[in-house]
Design an enzyme around this catalytic site. Structure first.
Site, PDB file in Angstrom:
ATOM      1  N   CYS A  12      27.985 -95.378 -35.068  1.00  0.00           N
ATOM      2  CA  CYS A  12      27.668 -95.828 -36.426  1.00  0.00           C
ATOM      3  C   CYS A  12      26.607 -94.901 -36.986  1.00  0.00           C
ATOM      4  O   CYS A  12      25.497 -94.821 -36.449  1.00  0.00           O
ATOM      5  CB  CYS A  12      27.169 -97.272 -36.416  1.00  0.00           C
ATOM      6  SG  CYS A  12      26.584 -97.840 -38.027  1.00  0.00           S
ATOM      7  N   ASN A  66      34.745 -92.536 -33.747  1.00  0.00           N
ATOM      8  CA  ASN A  66      35.515 -93.754 -34.010  1.00  0.00           C
ATOM      9  C   ASN A  66      36.582 -93.415 -35.056  1.00  0.00           C
ATOM     10  O   ASN A  66      36.455 -92.457 -35.807  1.00  0.00           O
ATOM     11  CB  ASN A  66      34.606 -94.900 -34.457  1.00  0.00           C
ATOM     12  CG  ASN A  66      33.720 -94.526 -35.638  1.00  0.00           C
ATOM     13  OD1 ASN A  66      33.720 -93.396 -36.104  1.00  0.00           O
ATOM     14  ND2 ASN A  66      32.941 -95.464 -36.125  1.00  0.00           N
ATOM     15  N   HIS A  73      39.106 -93.236 -38.288  1.00  0.00           N
ATOM     16  CA  HIS A  73      39.039 -93.454 -39.733  1.00  0.00           C
ATOM     17  C   HIS A  73      40.346 -93.039 -40.400  1.00  0.00           C
ATOM     18  O   HIS A  73      40.919 -92.000 -40.057  1.00  0.00           O
ATOM     19  CB  HIS A  73      37.898 -92.647 -40.357  1.00  0.00           C
ATOM     20  CG  HIS A  73      36.551 -93.070 -39.891  1.00  0.00           C
ATOM     21  ND1 HIS A  73      35.850 -94.091 -40.492  1.00  0.00           N
ATOM     22  CD2 HIS A  73      35.783 -92.633 -38.850  1.00  0.00           C
ATOM     23  CE1 HIS A  73      34.699 -94.254 -39.855  1.00  0.00           C
ATOM     24  NE2 HIS A  73      34.644 -93.388 -38.856  1.00  0.00           N
ATOM     25  N   ASN A  91      38.993 -97.944 -38.997  1.00  0.00           N
ATOM     26  CA  ASN A  91      38.170 -98.116 -40.188  1.00  0.00           C
ATOM     27  C   ASN A  91      38.923 -97.453 -41.335  1.00  0.00           C
ATOM     28  O   ASN A  91      39.556 -96.410 -41.141  1.00  0.00           O
ATOM     29  CB  ASN A  91      36.815 -97.430 -40.009  1.00  0.00           C
ATOM     30  CG  ASN A  91      36.072 -97.921 -38.784  1.00  0.00           C
ATOM     31  OD1 ASN A  91      35.509 -99.000 -38.778  1.00  0.00           O
ATOM     32  ND2 ASN A  91      36.072 -97.115 -37.722  1.00  0.00           N
ATOM     33  N   GLU A  93      35.445-101.913 -42.397  1.00  0.00           N
ATOM     34  CA  GLU A  93      35.114-101.497 -41.037  1.00  0.00           C
ATOM     35  C   GLU A  93      35.806-102.376 -40.005  1.00  0.00           C
ATOM     36  O   GLU A  93      35.807-103.607 -40.119  1.00  0.00           O
ATOM     37  CB  GLU A  93      33.598-101.545 -40.822  1.00  0.00           C
ATOM     38  CG  GLU A  93      32.853-100.447 -41.571  1.00  0.00           C
ATOM     39  CD  GLU A  93      31.493-100.164 -40.961  1.00  0.00           C
ATOM     40  OE1 GLU A  93      31.441 -99.860 -39.753  1.00  0.00           O
ATOM     41  OE2 GLU A  93      30.492-100.251 -41.697  1.00  0.00           O
ATOM     42  N   CYS A 133      29.113 -96.905 -44.581  1.00  0.00           N
ATOM     43  CA  CYS A 133      29.567 -96.515 -43.243  1.00  0.00           C
ATOM     44  C   CYS A 133      29.299 -95.032 -43.088  1.00  0.00           C
ATOM     45  O   CYS A 133      29.925 -94.209 -43.767  1.00  0.00           O
ATOM     46  CB  CYS A 133      31.057 -96.822 -43.054  1.00  0.00           C
ATOM     47  SG  CYS A 133      31.724 -96.262 -41.468  1.00  0.00           S
ATOM     48  N   GLY A 152      32.146 -93.079 -41.637  1.00  0.00           N
ATOM     49  CA  GLY A 152      33.184 -93.062 -42.665  1.00  0.00           C
ATOM     50  C   GLY A 152      32.915 -92.020 -43.727  1.00  0.00           C
ATOM     51  O   GLY A 152      33.837 -91.325 -44.186  1.00  0.00           O
TER      52      GLY A 152
END
Length: 285
Positions: A73, A170, A172, A203, A221, A230, A233
Site C-alpha cells: 500500500c 499488488n 491493478h 484493484n 480496492e 490508493c 493504484g
C-alpha cells in the site's frame, strides 16, 4: 492494545507497533475486521502492523479491512515512515521497509520547525521508490493471451471496458474513461474485483485524463471497497497512461482525498511516489 490512526490522502489505516504489541497471527484477520469497522471499531481501510525485520529497517504487515492480507500500500508505507521517525524508532531520513518479501526505499521530508517531537520535528511528506512495474499477465495475475494487457477489452455487466493491467506488488486494472465522478463504484467495483479474469481478485482504477500531466482517479480496492486514495493504484495509472500514450512520465494524480506525484523513470524502470503522511489520533482499545 495501543494504536495510531494515520492517513495518506484519506487512505486511512490503523497502525500497531509490533515491537510492543504481540498478536497471534491466526487471530489477526478477525481482529482486523473488528478494528476496521467504522461503526463498531476504530474505523479504517485496514490495519498495518509495524514489525522488526532482518531484511530491512522495518516490516509492514498489512491487512485489508476484510481481514485479508495485502502485499503493498503506497499510502500505508508512507505513514509507516512517518510513524517510525516521529516515534523515535529511527533517526534516519532514508529508510527501507519490507512488505510481503519486497523491500521499498523511502526518503523522508522532516519539518524541524513544526514544534512537534522536540528538535526532531515531524515527517510531513515521503518519497517512495516503489520499484519496477510488473506487466507480465501471469505475474500480475490476470488471465490473458499476450505478453501484456494494454487497452484490452473486458466485459462487465454487458458493457465493454478497456483495461490496462499492472502490478505494483499488488494487481491493478486501470480503466481510462469519462464521467468518473458520476460512476457507481459500489455496483461496478465488486464486478471488476471478482471478475473471472483475476485469479487473486484485483484493484480497479477508473481514470479521467485532464491533460498530459494530470488525471483524476477513483479506486475500488480489493478487500476494502472504494477508498479516498490508493498509492500503488496511482503508480499503476501513471504506467498505464504512458503505455497508452495518454500521460507524461511525471503526473499528478488527483484523488478524492488529495493528490500524489508519480514519476516513472522508464529507462531505469522505476516508479517513484511522493505524497503526504498524517497522524489523525492515537488511542487504546
Amino acid at each position: 492494545m495501543r494504536f495510531t490512526k494515520m492517513q495518506g490522502c484519506g487512505n486511512d489505516y490503523i497502525y500497531v507497533n509490533g515491537f510492543e504489541e504481540k498478536t497471534d497471527v491466526l487471530e489477526k484477520p478477525d481482529l482486523v475486521r473488528r478494528l476496521s469497522d467504522r461503526h463498531f471499531g476504530i474505523g479504517g481501510d485496514g490495519v498495518i502492523f509495524i514489525n522488526p525485520s532482518r531484511e530491512a529497517d522495518f516490516e509492514m504487515e498489512m491487512y485489508n479491512g476484510d481481514g485479508s492480507r495485502a502485499e503493498m500500500c503506497g499510502n500505508g508505507i508512507r505513514c509507516v515512515a512517518k510513524y517510525v521517525y516521529d516515534k523515535g524508532l529511527t533517526d534516519a531520513e532514508q529508510i527501507s521497509v519490507v512488505s510481503a518479501g519486497k523491500i521499498k526505499y523511502l526518503d523522508l521530508t522532516v519539518d524541524k520547525k513544526s514544534g512537534l517531537h522536540g528538535a526532531r520535528g515531524e515527517v510531513t511528506r515521503v518519497r517512495v521508490n516503489m520499484g519496477s512495474p510488473v506487466l507480465e499477465p501471469a505475474l500480475i495475475p490476470v488471465e490473458a493471451a499476450g505478453h501484456r494487457v494494454v487497452n484490452e477489452a473486458i466485459g462487465v455487466e454487458g458493457r465493454e471496458y478497456r483495461m490496462t493491467c499492472v502490478s505494483m506488488g499488488n494487481p491493478h486494472a486501470v480503466i481510462f474513461c469519462r464521467g468518473v465522478g458520476e460512476m457507481n463504484l459500489e455496483r461496478l467495483g465488486p464486478l471488476f474485483e471478482n471478475h473471472s479474469r483475476f485469479p487473486k481478485r484485483t484493484n480497479t482504477e477508473f481514470v479521467e485524463i485532464l491533460d498530459r500531466k494530470t488525471c483524476f482517479m477513483r479506486v475500488w480496492e480489493r478487500g476494502s471497497g472504494e477508498t479516498l486514495a490508493c498509492g500503488t493504484g496511482c503508480c499503476a495509472v501513471a504506467v498505464a497512461g504512458v503505455l497508452n500514450g495518454l500521460l507524461d512520465h511525471a503526473v499528478t494524480v488527483k484523488l478524492l482525498g488529495g493528490e500524489l506525484l508519480i514519476e516513472w523513470d522508464q529507462e531505469k524502470n522505476l516508479v517513484y511516489m511522493t505524497g503526504p503522511a498524517v497522524t489523525v489520533f492515537e488511542g487504546e482499545i
